[in-house]
Design an enzyme around this catalytic site. Structure first.
Site, PDB file in Angstrom:
ATOM      1  N   LYS A  26       1.155   8.907  11.690  1.00 53.94           N
ATOM      2  CA  LYS A  26       1.019   7.546  12.256  1.00 53.94           C
ATOM      3  C   LYS A  26       2.754   7.255  12.457  1.00 53.94           C
ATOM      4  O   LYS A  26       3.075   6.811  13.634  1.00 53.94           O
ATOM      5  CB  LYS A  26       0.455   6.564  11.567  1.00 53.94           C
ATOM      6  CG  LYS A  26       0.655   5.151  12.132  1.00 53.94           C
ATOM      7  CD  LYS A  26      -0.269   4.172  11.367  1.00 53.94           C
ATOM      8  CE  LYS A  26       0.539   3.299  10.296  1.00 53.94           C
ATOM      9  NZ  LYS A  26       1.489   2.403  10.555  1.00 53.94           N
ATOM     10  N   ASN A  27       3.338   7.186  11.240  1.00 57.11           N
ATOM     11  CA  ASN A  27       4.604   6.577  11.460  1.00 57.11           C
ATOM     12  C   ASN A  27       5.670   7.542  12.147  1.00 57.11           C
ATOM     13  O   ASN A  27       7.055   7.034  12.215  1.00 57.11           O
ATOM     14  CB  ASN A  27       5.016   6.280  10.050  1.00 57.11           C
ATOM     15  CG  ASN A  27       4.468   4.793   9.272  1.00 57.11           C
ATOM     16  OD1 ASN A  27       3.725   4.262  10.063  1.00 57.11           O
ATOM     17  ND2 ASN A  27       4.705   4.676   8.028  1.00 57.11           N
ATOM     18  N   ARG A  96       3.819  -3.921  14.204  1.00 59.48           N
ATOM     19  CA  ARG A  96       5.163  -4.278  13.976  1.00 59.48           C
ATOM     20  C   ARG A  96       5.893  -3.179  14.429  1.00 59.48           C
ATOM     21  O   ARG A  96       7.151  -3.352  15.040  1.00 59.48           O
ATOM     22  CB  ARG A  96       5.449  -4.381  12.415  1.00 59.48           C
ATOM     23  CG  ARG A  96       6.981  -4.445  12.285  1.00 59.48           C
ATOM     24  CD  ARG A  96       6.979  -4.684  10.704  1.00 59.48           C
ATOM     25  NE  ARG A  96       8.290  -4.536  10.292  1.00 59.48           N
ATOM     26  CZ  ARG A  96       9.290  -5.611  10.371  1.00 59.48           C
ATOM     27  NH1 ARG A  96       8.911  -6.644  10.445  1.00 59.48           N
ATOM     28  NH2 ARG A  96      10.513  -5.138  10.179  1.00 59.48           N
ATOM     29  N   ASP A 120       1.460  -5.691   8.903  1.00 61.78           N
ATOM     30  CA  ASP A 120       0.812  -5.895   7.747  1.00 61.78           C
ATOM     31  C   ASP A 120       1.550  -7.221   7.061  1.00 61.78           C
ATOM     32  O   ASP A 120       2.557  -7.607   7.513  1.00 61.78           O
ATOM     33  CB  ASP A 120       0.916  -4.854   6.979  1.00 61.78           C
ATOM     34  CG  ASP A 120       0.126  -3.523   7.450  1.00 61.78           C
ATOM     35  OD1 ASP A 120      -0.920  -3.676   8.009  1.00 61.78           O
ATOM     36  OD2 ASP A 120       0.666  -2.467   7.328  1.00 61.78           O
ATOM     37  N   ASP A 309       3.928   2.848   0.715  1.00 59.70           N
ATOM     38  CA  ASP A 309       2.749   2.885   1.255  1.00 59.70           C
ATOM     39  C   ASP A 309       1.740   3.766   0.292  1.00 59.70           C
ATOM     40  O   ASP A 309       0.428   3.862   0.770  1.00 59.70           O
ATOM     41  CB  ASP A 309       2.599   3.609   2.820  1.00 59.70           C
ATOM     42  CG  ASP A 309       3.459   2.767   3.555  1.00 59.70           C
ATOM     43  OD1 ASP A 309       3.777   1.461   3.236  1.00 59.70           O
ATOM     44  OD2 ASP A 309       3.743   3.056   4.675  1.00 59.70           O
ATOM     45  N   VAL A 331      10.179  -2.336  -2.246  1.00 60.38           N
ATOM     46  CA  VAL A 331      10.425  -2.269  -0.835  1.00 60.38           C
ATOM     47  C   VAL A 331       9.962  -3.413  -0.038  1.00 60.38           C
ATOM     48  O   VAL A 331      10.663  -4.322   0.821  1.00 60.38           O
ATOM     49  CB  VAL A 331      10.043  -1.192  -0.027  1.00 60.38           C
ATOM     50  CG1 VAL A 331      10.142  -1.073   1.503  1.00 60.38           C
ATOM     51  CG2 VAL A 331      10.508   0.037  -0.837  1.00 60.38           C
TER      52      VAL A 331
HETATM   53  C1  UD1 Z   1       8.129   1.408   7.908  1.00 60.64           C
HETATM   54  C2  UD1 Z   1       6.680   1.905   8.133  1.00 60.64           C
HETATM   55  C3  UD1 Z   1       5.982   1.107   6.867  1.00 60.64           C
HETATM   56  C4  UD1 Z   1       6.633   1.613   5.578  1.00 60.64           C
HETATM   57  C5  UD1 Z   1       8.268   1.228   5.611  1.00 60.64           C
HETATM   58  C6  UD1 Z   1       9.074   1.563   4.363  1.00 60.64           C
HETATM   59  C7  UD1 Z   1       6.315   2.246  10.320  1.00 60.64           C
HETATM   60  C8  UD1 Z   1       5.585   1.972  11.536  1.00 60.64           C
HETATM   61  N1  UD1 Z   1       5.993   1.488   9.152  1.00 60.64           N
HETATM   62  O1  UD1 Z   1       8.203   0.063   8.113  1.00 60.64           O
HETATM   63  O2  UD1 Z   1       4.783   1.809   6.803  1.00 60.64           O
HETATM   64  O3  UD1 Z   1       5.793   0.763   4.487  1.00 60.64           O
HETATM   65  O4  UD1 Z   1       8.608   1.823   6.767  1.00 60.64           O
HETATM   66  O5  UD1 Z   1       8.686   2.735   4.158  1.00 60.64           O
HETATM   67  O6  UD1 Z   1       6.868   3.259  10.126  1.00 60.64           O
HETATM   68  N2  UD1 Z   1      14.010  -5.246   6.306  1.00 60.64           N
HETATM   69  C9  UD1 Z   1      14.821  -6.624   6.318  1.00 60.64           C
HETATM   70  N3  UD1 Z   1      15.313  -6.728   7.677  1.00 60.64           N
HETATM   71  C10 UD1 Z   1      15.289  -5.756   8.731  1.00 60.64           C
HETATM   72  C11 UD1 Z   1      14.451  -4.535   8.615  1.00 60.64           C
HETATM   73  C12 UD1 Z   1      13.643  -4.457   7.272  1.00 60.64           C
HETATM   74  O7  UD1 Z   1      14.944  -7.128   5.706  1.00 60.64           O
HETATM   75  O8  UD1 Z   1      16.011  -5.742   9.695  1.00 60.64           O
HETATM   76  C13 UD1 Z   1      13.011  -5.200   5.176  1.00 60.64           C
HETATM   77  C14 UD1 Z   1      11.711  -5.316   5.314  1.00 60.64           C
HETATM   78  O9  UD1 Z   1      11.251  -6.603   5.304  1.00 60.64           O
HETATM   79  C15 UD1 Z   1      11.302  -4.556   4.061  1.00 60.64           C
HETATM   80  C16 UD1 Z   1      12.258  -3.500   3.830  1.00 60.64           C
HETATM   81  O10 UD1 Z   1      13.485  -3.896   4.622  1.00 60.64           O
HETATM   82  O11 UD1 Z   1      11.171  -5.486   2.950  1.00 60.64           O
HETATM   83  C17 UD1 Z   1      11.831  -2.279   4.378  1.00 60.64           C
HETATM   84  O12 UD1 Z   1      11.676  -2.166   5.800  1.00 60.64           O
HETATM   85  P1  UD1 Z   1      11.676  -0.927   6.745  1.00 60.64           P
HETATM   86  O13 UD1 Z   1      12.210   0.253   5.978  1.00 60.64           O
HETATM   87  O14 UD1 Z   1      12.436  -1.410   8.077  1.00 60.64           O
HETATM   88  O15 UD1 Z   1      10.307  -0.710   7.134  1.00 60.64           O
HETATM   89  P2  UD1 Z   1       9.422  -0.682   8.619  1.00 60.64           P
HETATM   90  O16 UD1 Z   1       9.942   0.214   9.186  1.00 60.64           O
HETATM   91  O17 UD1 Z   1       9.026  -1.957   8.843  1.00 60.64           O
END
Ligand code: UD1
Length: 420
Positions: A26-27, A96, A120, A309, A331
């Site tokens: 999915k991701n 998201r 989520d 996850d 995370v």
């Molecule tokens: C993706 C995955 C999700 C997985 C996550 C970490 C998808 C659709 N989702 O989510 O299932 O759990 O990677 O492996 O692929 N953060 C900030 N600022 C930002 C961006 C992120 O503070 O600009 C923080 C987030 O709040 C979170 C952490 O960084 O606490 C990780 O986020 P990120 O790696 O960006 O995850 P996603 O891409 O949202």
């Protein structure tokens, strides 16, 4: 109209046996669907799971003018010459990952209007790193009435970006933006997740010049245009890991097919320490569960660390361990809503800040629990496999966002499970 939440019922006490294939991640598939927006023409994505999030991303892109047609696990995507630079709230709120359309639309159209994302409920999930990086590449933003308006009338340009944290989404957004930017972009402290590496492979098939994906430094040499391409989506390591844990928690024996064991190194290692017998080949994993798991400590980290996850599913397993496990969630600030639900089933789990203390118990008992997000719902079904009596996981529709045929595949392994 209020719709009734979906419910999955599981009767505990059956060991799972057999083989289970997994589909594309999915991701990865969601990001590839966005990447296709960068090149007009007909793209084909193979090994795409039929899940709710893929349908939602199809709607996001349809709004921008691209069409999708499914043929089994193939997705045929037709991208127009002039996409509409917009993603509306009713779609973005559902998922998201829609925020990734920002980099793609900015790059293709020089502007984008994207409602701020939902997804989520893991505490606040900002997008500051996405925006800072895009700003460094020449974009400007204003937020009005919940809609982020992005502009880059003179196009995006390459630059050096140092991410504060290896965010998966920020790295992907910047890759999408950089692929056709003028000059070279270097992303340091980049995420190294296999789904991101797969995105870079797809972009390179489209004509992009991306080096270093899968390492902490990614270099993107911008090209003038990209062309449509065909790509097979990397297998879903989360689906694979969840079925491996289903075999393990039930004390059964499960072989997961069509996966990449190397993408689950840390998770399989921890399962071994917990007493599972794990063997694997190039594209399969075979797991024999212990009579009772041994306790294991782990900390979630960006890849190649233990995947956040997989955290709720692993805790469901360790809830039955012969001893105490300590988990550190690095995370997300809040990924603990599933804890109260497992405790309702008789688990003894407490949280303290980022830490989860799991005091193993020798039995769980079935009851009604709330599957509050994709992985929590999957974890509660796992717990239901071994709980006494029946477990009803409500809001099981979350599972459909990420896992195609979870109930059917569990059932094929021998689980007494159905959906109502
Ligand atoms: C993706 C995955 C999700 C997985 C996550 C970490 C998808 C659709 N989702 O989510 O299932 O759990 O990677 O492996 O692929 N953060 C900030 N600022 C930002 C961006 C992120 O503070 O600009 C923080 C987030 O709040 C979170 C952490 O960084 O606490 C990780 O986020 P990120 O790696 O960006 O995850 P996603 O891409 O949202």
């Amino acid at each position: 109209m209020m719709t009734r939440p979906e419910m999955i019922r599981v009767a505990g006490g059956t060991r799972l046996y057999g083989e289970v294939p997994v589909l594309g991640a999915k991701n990865a598939a969601l990001k590839h669907m966005v990447a296709a927006m960068l090149a007009p023409g007909d793209h084909v994505l193979e090994n795409v799971p039929s899940i709710a999030d893929v349908a939602t991303m199809g709607e996001v892109r349809a709004y921008a003018g691209a069409t999708c047609r499914r043929d089994g696990t193939r997705l045929h995507i037709a991208v127009p010459e002039h996409p509409r630079p917009e993603a509306p709230l009713e779609l973005v709120r559902k998922m998201r990952a829609s925020i990734l359309i920002l980099g793609a639309l900015l790059s293709r159209c020089g502007e984008a209007r994207v409602a701020l994302p939902g997804g989520d409920d893991f505490g606040s999930r900002p997008i500051d790193m996405h925006l800072d990086g895009l700003r460094d590449m020449g974009a400007s933003f204003e937020l009005k009435h919940g809609v982020l308006r992005a502009y880059a009338p003179d196009g995006l340009h390459g630059t050096e970006i140092y991410l504060e944290f290896p965010s998966v989404g920020a790295t992907e957004n910047l890759l999408l933006a950089a692929a056709m930017a003028t000059g070279t972009t270097v992303i340091s402290n980049a995420a190294r997740e296999p789904e991101l590496t797969d995105l870079a492979m797809y972009l390179n098939k489209m004509g992009a010049k991306i080096e270093g994906a899968g390492t902490s430094t990614i270099t993107v040499h911008g090209v003038g245009s990209l062309a449509s391409a065909t790509h097979r989506v990397v297998p879903d390591r989360l689906e694979a890991g969840t079925y491996a844990l289903a075999g393990a928690i039930s004390g059964g024996e499960v072989r997961v097919l069509d996966c990449v064991p190397d993408h689950l190194r840390m998770e399989l290692r921890k399962m071994e320490v917990a007493g599972c017998e794990v063997t694997f080949g190039a594209d399969w994993i075979h797991v024999v569960g212990p009579d009772r798991p041994a306790p294991v400590d782990f900390a979630t980290l960006p890849y190649p660390g233990f995947h956040t996850d997989m955290h709720p599913q692993m805790v469901a397993f360790l809830a039955l361990a012969d001893g105490t496990s300590i988990i550190t969630e690095n995370v997300y600030a809040a990924r603990f809503r599933y804890v109260g639900e497992l405790n309702r089933m008789g688990a003894d789990i407490s949280t303290d800040g980022q830490h989860v203390v799991v005091r193993g118990t020798d039995r769980l008992s079935g009851c009604e629990v709330d599957g509050c997000d994709i992985r929590a719902a999957a974890a509660l079904v796992l717990a239901g496999l071994v709980a006494e009596g029946e477990t009803c996981v409500v809001h099981a529709e979350h599972i459909d966002r990420g896992d195609a045929g979870y109930v059917e595949k569990m059932s094929a392994l021998g689980a007494r499970i159905n959906r109502s």
